[in-house]
Write a protein that holds these residues in place. Sequence first.
Motif: not given
Lengths: 81, 81
Positions: A10, A64, A70, A73-76
């Motif tokens: 993040k 996730r 989470p 961290e961010d995820y895409r």
Amino acid sequence: MKAHVYVTLKRTVLDAQGKTVAQALKGMGHTSIADVRQGKFFEIDIAPGADPGKVREEINEIAREVLANPVIEDYRLDIQE
Amino acid sequence: MKAHVYVTLKRTVLDAQGKTVAQALKGMGHTSIADVRQGKFFEIDIAPGADPGKVREEINEIAREVLANPVIEDYRLDIQE
């Protein structure tokens, strides 16, 4: 069918690895580099028989619960037919 | 201006980390996962004054010489204005 999951820290979390790379590049004379953030990605091959309608949901759940943390961290996701 | 550099192990190199993730996911019941390969990526912020004409060449040089090991890794650039 393939899915890509990109995981980054993040924005609010210090990325020590990225900062180190940025410093090293500046030290090597690459003055056009302002900042670097490092992340990881996963290239996932989906089995041929899988239901395309459920794949996005399943990959999202995997990202996730397994691939990313989470809290920090961010995820895409990027799913290609 | 931003550049993304994606680094993966070459197809011919065993990706033990990816194989481990794939096995773990199958063991958790995600049977629609055929294979996983793991890589890393770098999100690079370019300084505002940089010459856009030279940025691609510079990022390519950085990717080849610093971020990736061309003997065992492939890399891909994505430069956004």
